[in-house]
Design a protein around this motif. Structure first.
Motif, PDB file in Angstrom:
ATOM      1  N   LEU B 265       0.830  -1.208   0.000  1.00  0.00           N
ATOM      2  CA  LEU B 265       0.000   0.000   0.000  1.00  0.00           C
ATOM      3  C   LEU B 265       0.865   1.259   0.000  1.00  0.00           C
ATOM      4  O   LEU B 265       0.564   2.241  -0.681  1.00  0.00           O
ATOM      5  N   LEU B 266       1.961   1.210   0.739  1.00  0.00           N
ATOM      6  CA  LEU B 266       2.878   2.345   0.758  1.00  0.00           C
ATOM      7  C   LEU B 266       3.421   2.596  -0.644  1.00  0.00           C
ATOM      8  O   LEU B 266       3.467   3.729  -1.130  1.00  0.00           O
ATOM      9  N   GLY B 267       3.793   1.486  -1.298  1.00  0.00           N
ATOM     10  CA  GLY B 267       4.319   1.594  -2.662  1.00  0.00           C
ATOM     11  C   GLY B 267       3.287   2.236  -3.584  1.00  0.00           C
ATOM     12  O   GLY B 267       3.605   3.125  -4.382  1.00  0.00           O
ATOM     13  N   ALA B 268       2.037   1.792  -3.437  1.00  0.00           N
ATOM     14  CA  ALA B 268       0.979   2.328  -4.287  1.00  0.00           C
ATOM     15  C   ALA B 268       0.838   3.831  -4.075  1.00  0.00           C
ATOM     16  O   ALA B 268       0.678   4.608  -5.025  1.00  0.00           O
ATOM     17  N   GLU B 269       0.935   4.220  -2.823  1.00  0.00           N
ATOM     18  CA  GLU B 269       0.787   5.637  -2.523  1.00  0.00           C
ATOM     19  C   GLU B 269       1.952   6.445  -3.092  1.00  0.00           C
ATOM     20  O   GLU B 269       1.768   7.502  -3.702  1.00  0.00           O
ATOM     21  N   ILE B 270       3.145   5.916  -2.886  1.00  0.00           N
ATOM     22  CA  ILE B 270       4.329   6.633  -3.370  1.00  0.00           C
ATOM     23  C   ILE B 270       4.274   6.772  -4.879  1.00  0.00           C
ATOM     24  O   ILE B 270       4.574   7.826  -5.441  1.00  0.00           O
ATOM     25  N   PHE B 271       3.841   5.680  -5.560  1.00  0.00           N
ATOM     26  CA  PHE B 271       3.747   5.753  -7.020  1.00  0.00           C
ATOM     27  C   PHE B 271       2.812   6.877  -7.437  1.00  0.00           C
ATOM     28  O   PHE B 271       3.143   7.733  -8.245  1.00  0.00           O
ATOM     29  N   LYS B 272       1.611   6.852  -6.837  1.00  0.00           N
ATOM     30  CA  LYS B 272       0.597   7.827  -7.243  1.00  0.00           C
ATOM     31  C   LYS B 272       1.105   9.252  -7.036  1.00  0.00           C
ATOM     32  O   LYS B 272       1.005  10.099  -7.916  1.00  0.00           O
ATOM     33  N   GLU B 273       1.663   9.501  -5.873  1.00  0.00           N
ATOM     34  CA  GLU B 273       2.081  10.860  -5.552  1.00  0.00           C
ATOM     35  C   GLU B 273       3.205  11.336  -6.470  1.00  0.00           C
ATOM     36  O   GLU B 273       3.158  12.424  -7.016  1.00  0.00           O
ATOM     37  N   PHE B 274       4.212  10.486  -6.640  1.00  0.00           N
ATOM     38  CA  PHE B 274       5.386  10.951  -7.380  1.00  0.00           C
ATOM     39  C   PHE B 274       5.170  10.914  -8.884  1.00  0.00           C
ATOM     40  O   PHE B 274       5.652  11.765  -9.606  1.00  0.00           O
ATOM     41  N   TYR B 275       4.441   9.899  -9.375  1.00  0.00           N
ATOM     42  CA  TYR B 275       4.275   9.809 -10.828  1.00  0.00           C
ATOM     43  C   TYR B 275       3.358  10.904 -11.330  1.00  0.00           C
ATOM     44  O   TYR B 275       3.644  11.570 -12.319  1.00  0.00           O
ATOM     45  N   SER B 276       2.225  11.111 -10.615  1.00  0.00           N
ATOM     46  CA  SER B 276       1.313  12.146 -11.089  1.00  0.00           C
ATOM     47  C   SER B 276       1.865  13.533 -10.774  1.00  0.00           C
ATOM     48  O   SER B 276       1.665  14.475 -11.535  1.00  0.00           O
ATOM     49  N   GLY B 277       2.564  13.625  -9.662  1.00  0.00           N
ATOM     50  CA  GLY B 277       3.324  14.844  -9.367  1.00  0.00           C
ATOM     51  C   GLY B 277       2.524  16.137  -9.306  1.00  0.00           C
ATOM     52  O   GLY B 277       3.000  17.188  -9.704  1.00  0.00           O
ATOM     53  N   SER B 278       1.285  16.097  -8.805  1.00  0.00           N
ATOM     54  CA  SER B 278       0.519  17.333  -8.669  1.00  0.00           C
ATOM     55  C   SER B 278       1.058  18.134  -7.490  1.00  0.00           C
ATOM     56  O   SER B 278       1.938  17.660  -6.762  1.00  0.00           O
ATOM     57  N   ILE B 279       0.506  19.322  -7.284  1.00  0.00           N
ATOM     58  CA  ILE B 279       1.014  20.097  -6.152  1.00  0.00           C
ATOM     59  C   ILE B 279       0.716  19.392  -4.832  1.00  0.00           C
ATOM     60  O   ILE B 279       1.338  19.675  -3.824  1.00  0.00           O
ATOM     61  N   HIS B 280      -0.262  18.478  -4.885  1.00  0.00           N
ATOM     62  CA  HIS B 280      -0.608  17.800  -3.637  1.00  0.00           C
ATOM     63  C   HIS B 280       0.430  16.767  -3.209  1.00  0.00           C
ATOM     64  O   HIS B 280       0.274  16.109  -2.188  1.00  0.00           O
ATOM     65  N   SER B 281       1.468  16.584  -4.013  1.00  0.00           N
ATOM     66  CA  SER B 281       2.486  15.629  -3.590  1.00  0.00           C
ATOM     67  C   SER B 281       3.546  16.303  -2.723  1.00  0.00           C
ATOM     68  O   SER B 281       4.495  15.656  -2.295  1.00  0.00           O
TER      69      SER B 281
END
Ligand code: SF4
Ligand code: SF4
Lengths: 308, 532
Positions: B265-281
């Motif tokens: 789950l951590l991996g999934a979260e890290i992927f989403k945040e860093f790959y999409s890279g919106s300001i919310h990351s």
């Protein structure tokens, strides 16, 4: 000789015991607030559950407490929302020069603590030509010799008096709520200081009294409202109320920040009145609200009247 | 009532009396608790300004610890499920210790909330009816409900089981079965609601991710059981309680799966945040890489991640999880890793950058740390006391008084209404017997001591007319059927069974008769107790 020695020993012991007992007693009396009204204020009901008489009693007690504490008469109003009024605020970003007069006008009016300093308005500075709504690139502690600065623009933020306020939903004790005139208020005698509302507010509008609020007596504005600028306590949350003590008492009067603004960037009025200034701004200017994607429906509108 | 008071003192003595090591441990914890208390008094008198929390980061170490401990409390369920549903014997025996841990953890949670409050005296405002609980709108109100409910459920189960064991009886599944079943979804709920507390805030993109609740549960199922594995080994070492290795290894295996899910789950979260890279990351960048040169949490987060990954492998392979050195290492890794990740690693980035983009780096102050240590010490103290009481009950060493043991001869006897002297004429004895409806009469001496008994039968056996002129002394038999006032029912039963007569005389410590007991008295009170 011996006799004397023993006696003095006895006195010492007694004095010591008395001291210890006194110490314990003050500990037992919650936080050393030993005055008689302590229990009255402890058992004070939720503001919205009190009838007019009860509210009057509470206000009498508070006025007495304040008089005792500050040696100054402080008048606490409890004016109710005016029917048919929904307050709205407008801020002309093309005019704001970032001088922070609104910030200090607010502090003068609303009896915030001066030490530690509490401001209800934050003015953010953004560099022209860069990302803007990305607040992360804003500067809160800018400190130039002179404003405005050629390469920057400014955006003041305060409580947006959301129509759908996340802070109200979050509060576990209903210590904060939205009145019918759209102002989100806090009962400082009911707030438990859990700060969940601060986590919930998307606009960084809420302030907590981390220490005991301090303000010289001569700087206390004696015209106050129970839900607004009356002196606050340590351990409770506060925020902008659109100067409830002015705007409810004398309809048509501006909040202090509107009056303080030297360039007329601030507009205020009744959203339900088609002829109000604020309605004019909304209908004729290009307006937006902060973080609209969160569906908080702020009643605080930013707009551009003119500019480059 | 007397029974309750007596048993209370037995429990008190059990806690108060111990060996040197025990006293040392208790004093050590009390010292830390007092240290925390004095720091808290400082906070009470000066306000939360003594902490490093400010408007930008308005929750800190206290709420971080709270969050971690909710996970520990929830994990008790992990042991309840296999124990009761699948009847996995080795675990079933140790569930009790898990439940006591849950009770302790929730108590600590409540303490952490209290110390975090600006106006702790107003805590009652949060209650329904007397206060103004904002239910169901506020998730914090939900949390109050589920946490207190969980505390009550676990306390009832644990204390009921202990009570039954302490009076030498099996606990009845019909009584706690439903509660145990209820406790399972409830444990899930306390952690879910706590996750939702953060999750529901659209203002904080770092928390406002649907993955938060599942991650909460997964990590809770790592750290909670890991703490228990260590506690079990300590309990096993310090007492005669036997905890099967099988149970320990089974739990270790379960931790491996939970940690696997947690890392995924951590991996999934890290992927989403860093790959999409919106300001919310920004918060996750702050957490793992640092933001605009602010990187106080970065080393901690990498340390925690390393701990968690190493622990995962140690738990995964049977070889390392069944070796106590590597097993304990893995447990410590998991506890540290999750403490950082689910504590400050979760709470702080919700506030950094804050809603207006400001970065305020939070580092707890000494006083904050002292208060935190104080609460942990108080928790350890509470758990120590609970174990000190529970272990001997569990092993059968400590038994409480039950009703049968507490109902004594003096409570059920019929008070004596008349006695006679050796020189009393038989005529008078007969008159007394008839008027008072007595079958046996106690004969006493000058100091009212029992010296003999005259029975109806002895008088009847005399031939007509023989009685005249005779006194009690001529007929009385030696007083053998006597019992002290303090004998309890079971002892009375035994004495009565060994005799032919159906009557016992009760004497006080001076040997003076005070009452009589018949077989039917004993039967009746036994029946009363049974029916209770
Ligand atoms: S701006 Fe913040 S404090 Fe003001 S109403 Fe909205 S959520 Fe509440
Ligand atoms: S700090 Fe006060 S106003 Fe804010 S959520 Fe808590 S009780 Fe409500």
């Amino acid at each position: 000789m011996e006799e004397d020695g023993r006696r003095s020993g006895g006195i010492d012991r007694r004095a010591f015991l008395q001291g210890a007992a006194l110490g314990l007693a003050t500990l037992a009396l919650p936080l050393g607030r030993a005055d008689a009204s302590f229990w009255e204020s402890f058992f004070q009901k939720h503001f919205r559950e009190m009838n007019d008489d009860e509210i009057k009693q509470v206000i009498d007690r508070l006025e007495k407490e304040y008089a005792q504490k500050f040696g100054k008469q402080i008048e606490i109003g409890a004016d109710k929302p005016i029917p048919g009024v929904l307050y709205g605020y407008g801020l002309d970003l093309s005019r704001c020069i970032g001088c922070r007069r609104c910030v200090y006008g607010c502090v003068e009016e609303n009896n915030q603590s001066l030490d530690p300093q509490i401001h209800w308005i934050t003015v953010l500075r953004f560099k022209k030509g860069e990302k803007w709504v990305d607040l992360e690139n804003s500067e809160k502690y800018y400190n130039p010799e002179k404003v405005p600065e050629e390469e920057y623009f400014y955006m003041p933020v305060q409580c947006q008096q959301c129509e759908n306020p996340p802070c109200v939903r979050a509060c576990p004790t209903q210590a904060t709520w939205k009145d019918p005139d759209g102002i989100v208020v806090i009962d400082y005698n009911w707030c438990i200081g859990c700060r969940y509302c601060m986590a919930a507010c998307p606009y960084g509008a809420r302030r907590f009294n981390w220490g005991s609020p301090k303000r010289p007596v001569e700087k206390i504005n004696p015209k106050t409202h129970y839900l607004g600028n009356r002196p606050r306590y340590r351990g409770v949350v506060e925020k902008c109320t659109f100067c409830i003590q002015r705007t409810r008492k004398d309809p048509g009067r501006y909040p202090a920040c509107v009056e303080a603004c030297p360039v007329g960037a601030r507009k205020f009025g009744n959203l339900l009145d088609p002829n109000s200034e604020i309605r004019y701004a909304i209908e004729h200017k290009r307006v937006f609200r902060l973080k609209e994607d969160l569906n908080t429906y702020p009643k605080f509108y930013y707009f551009f009247a003119y500019g480059k | 009532m007397i029974q309750a008071i007596k048993n209370f003192f037995i429990a008190l003595r059990q806690i108060a009396v111990g060996n040197k090591k025990y006293y040392l441990w208790v004093s050590f914890l009390s010292f830390l608790a007092l240290l925390g208390a004095s720091a808290y008094i400082g906070q009470l008198s000066r306000g939360l300004i003594i902490t490093a929390m400010r408007d930008q980061v308005s929750w800190g170490m206290y709420i971080s610890n709270f969050t971690f401990l909710v996970g520990v409390a929830a994990a008790a369920v992990l042991l309840v499920i296999p124990a009761y549903l699948y009847n996995f014997k080795p675990i079933k025996e140790i569930v009790l210790f898990g439940e006591l841990l849950a009770i302790t953890a929730i108590t600590m949670c409540i303490l952490f909330i209290i110390v975090d409050m600006g106006q702790p005296l107003r805590v009652w405002h949060i209650l329904p009816v007397v206060g103004a609980m904002n239910f169901p709108a506020s998730l914090l109100a939900w949390d109050v409900v589920v946490l207190n409910g969980y505390l009550i459920i676990n306390s009832v189960i644990a204390f009921y089981v202990l009570y039954r064991l302490s009076i030498g009886k099996e606990y009845k599944m019909s009584v706690i079965g439903p509660l145990i079943i209820l406790s399972i979804p409830w444990a899930v709920s306390i952690h879910t609601v706590t996750a939702f507390l953060y999750n529901g805030l659209s203002s904080r993109p770092f928390w406002n991710a649907s993955i938060l609740a599942p991650r909460f549960l997964a990590s809770a199922f790592c750290s909670g059981p890991a703490i228990m594995l260590i506690l079990f080994q300590i309990i096993r070492k310090l007492s005669v309680v036997e905890i099967d290795n099988k149970a320990i290894f089974k739990i270790a295996e379960l931790i491996a799966y939970a940690m696997g899910i947690n890392l995924f789950l951590l991996g999934a979260e890290i992927f989403k945040e860093f790959y999409s890279g919106s300001i919310h990351s920004a918060p996750i960048q702050y957490l793992y890489l640092g933001l605009h040169g602010h990187d106080k949490l970065v080393p901690w987060m990498w340390f925690a991640t390393t701990m968690n990954i190493s622990a995962f492998f140690l738990f995964l392979f049977p070889k390392t999880r069944e070796n106590f050195t590597t097993l304990n290492m893995a447990c410590l890794f998991v506890i540290t890793g999750v403490y950082i990740e689910k504590g400050m690693g979760l709470v702080i980035p919700g506030f950094v950058p804050d809603t207006l983009g400001e970065i305020y780096e939070y580092t707890p102050t000494t006083q904050e740390i002292l208060v935190t240590i104080g609460i942990w010490a108080s928790g350890a103290l509470l758990y120590t006391f609970l174990l000190k009481l529970a272990i001997p009950v569990y092993t059968g060493k400590l038994r409480f008084f039950s009703k049968t043991q507490l109902t004594a001869a003096r409570d059920i006897m019929t008070k004596l209404v008349a006695t006679i002297r050796a020189e009393t004429p038989l005529d008078e004895v007969v008159k007394l017997m008839l008027s008072k409806r007595l079958t046996d009469m106690a004969v006493v001496d000058d100091s009212d001591k029992l010296i003999g008994i005259v029975s109806e039968r002895d008088i009847i056996s005399l031939e007509v007319g023989q009685a005249s002129g005779k006194t009690a002394a001529d007929l009385m038999a030696a007083p053998t059927g006597t019992v002290p006032e303090s004998f309890h029912i079971q002892e009375l039963g035994k004495v009565l069974a060994s005799r032919t007569a159906n009557l016992l005389f009760v004497v006080n410590e001076n040997g003076q008769p005070v009452g009589t007991i018949e077989g039917s008295d004993i039967l009746k009170s036994l029946e009363d107790i049974r029916r209770e």
